[in-house]
Design an enzyme around this catalytic site. Structure first.
Site, short mmCIF file in Angstrom:
data_model
loop_
_atom_site.label_atom_id
_atom_site.label_comp_id
_atom_site.label_asym_id
_atom_site.label_seq_id
_atom_site.Cartn_x
_atom_site.Cartn_y
_atom_site.Cartn_z
N HIS A 226 18.37 19.80 -1.27
CA HIS A 226 17.81 18.84 -0.48
C HIS A 226 16.45 19.34 0.00
O HIS A 226 16.48 20.36 0.63
CB HIS A 226 18.73 18.71 0.84
CG HIS A 226 20.20 18.02 0.26
ND1 HIS A 226 21.21 18.24 0.59
CD2 HIS A 226 20.29 16.87 -0.60
CE1 HIS A 226 22.04 17.50 0.04
NE2 HIS A 226 21.68 16.53 -0.78
N HIS B 290 22.13 25.17 1.85
CA HIS B 290 21.90 23.85 2.47
C HIS B 290 21.42 24.24 3.72
O HIS B 290 21.53 25.35 4.29
CB HIS B 290 22.94 23.07 2.24
CG HIS B 290 23.10 22.58 0.89
ND1 HIS B 290 22.94 20.99 0.57
CD2 HIS B 290 23.54 22.86 -0.03
CE1 HIS B 290 23.24 20.89 -0.70
NE2 HIS B 290 23.74 22.13 -1.12
N GLU C 116 25.96 26.20 4.40
CA GLU C 116 24.85 25.64 5.36
C GLU C 116 24.56 26.54 6.14
O GLU C 116 25.31 27.56 7.00
CB GLU C 116 25.82 24.59 6.01
CG GLU C 116 26.47 23.66 5.11
CD GLU C 116 25.51 22.58 4.60
OE1 GLU C 116 24.40 22.35 5.25
OE2 GLU C 116 26.16 22.00 3.58
N GLU D 280 15.71 20.76 3.63
CA GLU D 280 16.63 21.96 3.96
C GLU D 280 16.05 23.00 3.55
O GLU D 280 16.24 23.61 2.36
CB GLU D 280 17.97 21.60 3.37
CG GLU D 280 18.72 20.13 3.97
CD GLU D 280 20.04 19.91 3.50
OE1 GLU D 280 20.72 20.81 2.74
OE2 GLU D 280 20.63 18.84 3.88
ZN LIG Z 1 22.16 19.61 1.79
#
Ligand SMILES: [Zn+2]
Length: 1008
Positions: free
Chosen positions: A98, A207, A300, A101
């Protein structure tokens, strides 16, 4: 004067040294700044610099390009970056899928710096880099990142999360529960190819948006939005892996991210099942686990996806130890090597399956037969299996820290023996038994009057039928067996007809493994005694008391692929077409019928491939062609069998599925037909194939012609042959990288065939017919006919670069008789089945690429040389800047040279059956003074040549004039002959020049 000169030289040298040392110093001082994000140009620059600074432990390559043609860089850190080390696990970190990110992207840049710099300082880091093959991809979505804005904690998707086509890449992978992803983005495809190709063991995708470690599965069958725990077979291992990261992260393990938009989020221990958190279909994490051996989790790292760069140093401190600790997990569980214990060097078996009882997830062995099975400490039962081998089961204990590697031997099936015996009092008359199994092994053995004849069965554990002339048929199951186990079961065949001068019946003795349950034979097998109406009755043997038996089917509902094509007789033209239709009907999903009409005939070919729909990547095309001579019927039969074999549930067979997913296979079973029936019981082992009556070149001769594809270059006599014209049409439609003709020739006995194949070519070493089986067959063949002393034993496999565009042409000598007795066809098939698959597997790798200049424009007229350490050297000329070439697995150096450009060499590893490895090359323009020198060199050389040519002409003219003068003077009669001689020389030289300038695209040289 002298001192002045010397002084100038010294000043010059000093300056040079100053510049040189300055640039080195500049590199050494390159510490990566924590106060800003690194955009694409700077990132690219930095990775190149780090690669230059640490060349012995790093390698930089691109795994593909983004929509906007930015490279997706993979930075490798390993003690031997240019070598695939046996037993070393592959690890990867991928960030920034992404684009907005951004923290993970920077973390991986700092990780590169940290690993490189600490390698020579910190023993712990050195140990990790020495024992794990680490790959770091700081950004998988470089286009998205360039659109994203620093400080934007949660921007709309089009502001950088998605790629340049506004597609979310982490929803773009194939999914186990939905079929929606048919169109994969370039970034996704590059990653899929990379994952498919290399034996990654462990991975994490970085992420932003929360602080948690999430693990498979990411979605579920019902796609419940959240709260559904979608458990993978390796749930325990995944929970452990996620916990390792969370626990080594300074805050993640608290489980309270405290993100402003989701203040109530709580993750026990800082980990969560992906689907339980929220349903994600088409994610990269599950793709890794489901489509390769690689276990991937999702990390994350921060609530804010693209925080201010002021936070980067702090983020690095939070993640550093976790990033290091996680890499080490690539070594948990059990690792080792699966090898063929019948080979002297204990050759590794690639693609063997490692199963753990109780866990419904298998992994495959890699290039050297090596494998890594991530497991938690405990006791397990491990099963190693591979097609063509007996499985090995062993009990293992997994410890922490991980123990030493284990080597697992597998025994080839053909090394196991099944004994067929008759009673000692059987009449001296020979009896024939046919043994058939549903996997396709059909063997015929002549049972002599001695008590026992050993018959080696190439395939077992399947319903098996034994038929013996004059006796009733026995259906049984011969089980997986080890020669060391001696349990015996005796079956007795009852006589259906009076057997002369014997009171006892032949018996079958075989030794099943006691562990395996005996399946009920009645339900598994069916023997049809009468020929099916569509099949012609093969001529029976002269033995009037024996009854013809044809085995047509072992299964009521779905006949196995083997029996799509009968192995018991030679097919007439109509029967062959019928057989092709059968095959096509059985596997419509992977095959296509190619029909090329010529005159009143049709050339039939089958295209096999198992590509995903819309797969845009180019593929290698391999052609197999049979019956190049009218009489050459054996090759046709083998190819019909092979087509039906490819058709049999290829997805259950690693090698077959890999071949079909990487290459297009075009099978032309029969190029030439005549009406002759070879189904009499004589075998034609004549020395040479029967020549056709017309005085025309043979098809093989036409095919051997270098330029046969281009019709205007092909000789007229060849062009007139309709079958050749049809082949030309086929080759225009399917430009082939490799074309293999199958021919039987009365050249060598089969044993020397094997030897010569081994000697003959590095490329064809895969063509190893199971040796023991060959020896058995050899015994049954009239050896006197096969042993022809005049033969050229090295010619059994011929590989030549000519004939097909850029490709190679090979001829495989598949036996000593042109048309062996129909009853021996099944044995020939047994001998060639595995070998043909293996050769196609070996042929399913290659490279393709483009040669670009600095502006991404293709460079025309590039010379490429692709060499390996074994002296193999391929030279290709690329006219349009694109190239594609079959390359056997191995390590190469690809060197590109073009006029006015600096030549460039890159290392390249081709993996077994890897399909086409992409290899794009960027060439830089030469400096203008270099170009000037290279041009003046060329000019000087040309001037020299012109001078030389002028001198020669002057000399010739002078000589002629002198001779004429002297001839005139002495009235010599031989004047005209001399001048004609000179003229002839000039003409042939010119012709030679013309040929050179028009040379074929591929040259093939092989240093020995
Ligand atoms: Zn992501």
């Amino acid at each position: 004067m002298m001192t002045q000169m010397l002084g100038r030289i010294l000043i010059f040298l000093f300056l040079v040294i100053l510049i040189e040392s300055g640039s080195v110093k500049g590199l050494e001082n390159l510490d990566i700044s924590f106060d800003r994000y690194h955009h694409y140009e700077e990132l690219t620059d930095l990775l190149h610099k780090y690669n230059k600074m640490f060349p012995s432990i790093t390698r930089l390559h691109s795994i593909g390009q983004s929509v906007k043609k930015r490279e997706i860089w993979a930075f490798q850190i390993s003690d031997k970056p240019n070598v695939t080390e046996k037993g070393e696990p592959w690890f990867k970190y991928v960030a920034n899928i992404h684009g907005d990110e951004a923290v993970g992207r920077q973390m991986l840049i700092y990780l590169i710096q940290y690993l490189c710099q600490q390698y020579s300082i910190d023993q712990r880091i050195k140990h990790i880099v020495d024992s794990v093959n680490i790959f770091i991809v700081p950004t998988m979505n470089p286009d998205g990142f360039e659109r994203a804005q620093e400080g934007n904690c949660d921007a709309p998707s089009s502001f950088g999360r998605n790629n340049a086509n506004n597609v979310d890449l982490n929803r773009n992978f194939p999914d186990q529960f939905s079929n929606k992803n048919q169109h994969h983005q370039p970034e996704t495809l590059a990653m899929m190819n990379w994952i498919d190709k290399y034996p990654f063991v462990l991975s994490a995708s970085l992420h932003g948006g929360s602080v948690v470690a999430s693990y498979p599965f990411d979605d579920s069958h019902d796609h419940k939005e959240s709260g559904y725990y979608s458990k993978s077979p390796d749930d325990a291992v995944f929970r452990h892996l996620a916990a390792i990261y969370a626990n080594h992260h300074t805050t993640m393990h608290f489980g309270k991210p405290n993100c402003s938009d989701t203040p109530n989020d709580f993750f026990n221990n800082g980990i969560t099942n992906g689907a339980e958190w929220y349903d994600v279909s088409g994610g990269m994490q599950d793709y890794n686990y489901l489509h390769s051996n690689c276990f991937e989790i999702t990390l994350e790292l921060s609530c804010c996806k693209y925080p201010s760069s002021k936070k980067l140093k702090e983020e690095w401190n939070r993640n550093r130890d976790a990033l290091i600790a996680y890499i080490k997990q690539a070594q948990i569980g059990i690792h080792g090597c699966v090898y063929d214990n019948s080979t002297i060097h204990k050759n590794g078996i690639i693609g063997a399956t490692i199963s753990v009882s109780g866990i419904n997830y298998n992994i495959r062995t890699a290039q050297f037969g090596d494998f890594w099975r991530l497991l938690l400490p405990g006791r397990y039962t491990l099963i190693a299996s591979a097609p063509g081998y007996l499985s090995t089961t062993l009990n293992i204990t997994v410890t922490n820290p991980p123990g030493s590697s284990i080597n697992i031997p597998l025994t080839p099936l053909n090394k196991t023996e099944t004994k067929i015996s008759t009673s000692a009092t059987t009449a001296s008359k020979a009896t024939t038994a046919t043994i058939a199994t549903s996997t396709g092994a059909v063997s015929v053995s002549t049972i002599k009057s001695n008590p026992a004849t050993d018959l080696l069965l190439p395939s077992v554990t399947t319903p098996t039928t034994v038929t013996t002339h004059g006796f009733s048929t026995l259906s049984t199951t011969i089980l997986t067996q080890k020669s060391t186990e001696t349990t015996e079961i005796v079956h007795t065949l009852s006589s259906t007809q009076p057997v002369p001068s014997t009171s006892s019946n032949p018996k079958v003795v075989h030794t099943p493994s006691p562990r395996q349950p005996v399946p009920s034979t009645a339900s598994n097998s069916e023997v049809v005694h009468t020929p099916s109406p569509t099949q012609p009755v093969p001529s029976t043997s002269n033995n009037s008391e024996s009854k013809a038996t044809i085995i047509t089917s072992f299964n009521h509902s779905t006949p196995t692929g083997h029996f799509l094509v009968n192995t018991q007789y030679y097919h007439s033209e109509d029967e062959m077409i019928e057989a092709i239709r059968n095959v096509l009907l059985q596997c419509q999903h992977i095959s296509k019928h190619i029909k090329i009409k010529y005159g009143n005939k049709t050339l039939h070919a089958i295209e096999f491939s198992n590509f995903q729909e819309d797969q845009p990547t180019p593929s290698l095309v391999t052609g197999l062609i049979g019956r190049l001579y009218d009489s050459d019927a054996m090759g046709s039969e083998m190819l019909l069998q092979f087509a039906s074999h490819l058709c049999q549930s290829p997805n259950n067979d690693y090698i077959r599925s890999e071949i079909l997913s990487r290459t297009k296979i075009i099978i032309v079973p029969c190029l030439s037909h005549n009406q002759k029936d070879y189904n009499n019981d004589n075998q034609n082992c004549s020395r040479l194939p029967i020549k056709s009556k017309q005085s025309r070149p043979s098809l093989n001769q036409c095919l051997a012609n270098d330029t046969w594809l281009t019709s205007d270059k092909l000789s007229k006599s060849c062009r007139r042959i309709p079958a050749i014209a049809a082949m030309q049409v086929l080759l225009k439609k399917y430009p082939m990288d490799v074309l293999i003709g199958l021919q039987a020739r009365p050249y060598a006995d089969l044993e020397s065939f094997v030897n010569s194949v081994e000697r003959n070519s590095q490329i064809i070493t895969s063509y190893l017919v199971p040796e023991t089986l060959l020896k058995t067959i050899n015994k049954m063949l009239p050896s006197k006919i096969c042993n022809n002393s005049q033969l050229n034993k090295n010619n059994n496999v011929m590989f030549s670069p000519q004939g097909i565009q850029q490709g190679y042409k090979a001829v495989l000598r598949i036996g000593c008789c042109i048309n062996p007795n129909r009853k021996a066809l099944s044995q020939y098939w047994d001998a060639h089945r595995t070998a043909l698959l293996e050769i196609l597997h070996k042929l399913s790798s290659g490279i393709s690429g483009n040669i670009f200049d600095g502006t991404k424009a293709l460079i025309r007229h590039v010379n490429l040389s692709i060499a390996n350490h074994n002296g193999l050297n391929y030279v290709i000329k690329s006219r349009d800047g694109h190239f594609q070439l079959f390359l056997p697995p191995g390590q190469y150096h690809v060197k590109a040279e073009a006029k006015d450009y600096n030549s460039y060499t890159i290392p390249l590893t081709i993996f077994n059956g890897a399909g086409l490895t992409k290899c794009d090359i960027n060439l830089t323009k030469m400096h203008s003074y270099n170009r000037f020198f290279s041009r003046t060199d060329t000019l000087a050389a040309m001037a020299g040549l012109l001078l030389l040519a002028f001198g020669v002409i002057v000399y010739i003219v002078k000589t002629v004039v002198r001779r004429r003068k002297s001839k005139l003077r002495y009235k010599n009669r031989n004047m005209s002959g001399d001048s004609e001689g000179i003229r002839a020389t000039t003409v042939s030289l010119l012709r030679g020049d013309a040929d050179d300038s028009d040379e074929e695209e591929v040259l093939y040289t092989r240093r020995l």
